[in-house]
Design an enzyme around this catalytic site. Structure first.
Site, PDB file in Angstrom:
ATOM      1  N   GLU A  67       0.857  -1.182   0.000  1.00 18.57           N
ATOM      2  CA  GLU A  67       0.000   0.000   0.000  1.00 18.57           C
ATOM      3  C   GLU A  67       0.893   1.232   0.000  1.00 18.57           C
ATOM      4  O   GLU A  67       0.952   1.989   0.964  1.00 18.57           O
ATOM      5  CB  GLU A  67      -0.937  -0.040   1.208  1.00 18.57           C
ATOM      6  CG  GLU A  67      -2.213   0.768   1.046  1.00 18.57           C
ATOM      7  CD  GLU A  67      -2.022   2.231   1.390  1.00 18.57           C
ATOM      8  OE1 GLU A  67      -1.298   2.938   0.640  1.00 18.57           O
ATOM      9  OE2 GLU A  67      -2.576   2.656   2.408  1.00 18.57           O
ATOM     10  N   GLU A  94       4.547   7.406  -4.607  1.00 18.40           N
ATOM     11  CA  GLU A  94       5.415   6.835  -3.565  1.00 18.40           C
ATOM     12  C   GLU A  94       6.361   5.780  -4.134  1.00 18.40           C
ATOM     13  O   GLU A  94       6.989   5.044  -3.367  1.00 18.40           O
ATOM     14  CB  GLU A  94       4.560   6.259  -2.431  1.00 18.40           C
ATOM     15  CG  GLU A  94       3.778   7.331  -1.681  1.00 18.40           C
ATOM     16  CD  GLU A  94       3.047   6.773  -0.467  1.00 18.40           C
ATOM     17  OE1 GLU A  94       3.355   5.657  -0.024  1.00 18.40           O
ATOM     18  OE2 GLU A  94       2.132   7.468   0.021  1.00 18.40           O
TER      19      GLU A  94
END
Length: 314
Positions: free
Chosen positions: A107, A116
């Protein structure tokens, strides 16, 4: 112990996210699963995987202080006999072909999915840590968006003057790619139908760096479009999902993908926008215009400041 990014607290208090991930892990992780958890944070998804019956879990968390939190959380949960915590980037590790993991849980997604570093992380994991045909939670993520007129949002990334001083030189450092905004916070008007922007299948090889593609928006309002407001849906499998669209309770904000400058769009006329991925973490948008006029349709006379005052509705 040092500080961690504040979003960890909002994320862990996002019950919609937590419940969806918990339900998907409970339904899909079996005793055949050798789980690879990348970006483990507190170790929550590793603990849930262990509780679901995973044969083993390897949790990777590169942030030193967060890894210390994960170690204590995993131990206190009683999952320590199944979860091996690695305080390093997953990209620093390779497993031998006969010892690779068959279930990816991760995640590491920002408001624009890729911010990210999921693309290089996934590329490495597929090459050096995962078996062919591995399963994944999530299975896929899809970014959608609409053209948006919002001088307020544009001003989060653009300046002209302050106290009669020209400070526009700062614009040389403005963000070219997507960044998070809470749409409901700012005056804005969505001026096109929704369009699909980007799709990432986590069971397939991610696109090569430098990927670029075109998206066609159909304007439904005549306005000056400042960029694209975007949000994602995430398919976790087992009928579970996450949605970050405006109005949802998600802790994720929406993404704003700025245009280099406002572009006039005309209701009923299409606007083609070239999207590209830069530095593997940033989605950049450039309208494709027939010339350098900044017009995507027949010219209409209006002043930008009048658009600001009238919410971009003409």
């Amino acid at each position: 112990m040092g500080e961690i990014p504040k979003w960890h607290y909002a994320m862990l208090n996002d019950t919609q996210r937590n419940d969806a991930l918990s339900q998907a892990i409970s339904a899909r992780v079996t005793d055949e699963a050798r789980v690879l958890d990348i970006g483990a944070g507190t170790g929550l998804l590793s603990i849930l995987s262990a509780r679901a019956g995973a044969r083993s879990v390897d949790a990777f968390e590169a942030h030193t202080e967060m890894a210390e939190v994960a170690a204590r959380t995993i131990k206190a949960s009683g999952a320590g006999d199944k979860v091996a915590l690695h305080s390093t980037m997953s990209s620093n590790v390779s497993f031998l072909p006969g010892d690779r993991r068959n279930f990816l849980v991760t995640e590491i997604f920002d408001c624009g999915i890729i911010g990210e570093g999921i693309l290089p992380t996934l590329r490495h994991a597929r090459r050096s840590m995962l078996t062919p045909g591995y399963a994944s939670i999530p299975q896929a993520a899809t970014l959608s968006g609409r053209l948006v007129a919002s001088p307020d949002i544009r001003r989060l990334n653009e300046v002209t003057s302050a106290c009669d001083v020209d400070v526009s030189t700062l614009n040389e450092l403005q963000t070219r790619g997507h960044f998070p905004v809470r749409l409901q916070t700012w005056d804005h008007t969505l001026v096109s139908a929704e369009a699909g922007l980007y799709h990432l299948d986590l069971t397939q090889e991610p696109p090569d760096p430098g990927q670029a593609w075109d998206v066609v928006f159909e304007a439904d309002t005549t306005a000056l479009a400042d960029g694209i407001a975007a949000w994602f849906t995430m398919d976790l499998g087992a009928g579970e999902g996450i949605d970050t669209a405006p109005g949802t309770p998600s802790h994720w904000m929406q993404a704003f993908i700025p245009f280099p400058r406002p572009v006039q769009v005309i209701a009923g006329h299409p606007l083609t926008v070239s999207l590209s991925i830069e530095d593997e973490v940033s989605i950049v948008a450039r309208p494709v215009l027939p010339d350098d006029t900044g017009l995507a349709g027949p010219p209409i006379e209006f002043e930008y400041e009048s658009i600001l005052m009238n919410g971009a509705n003409l």
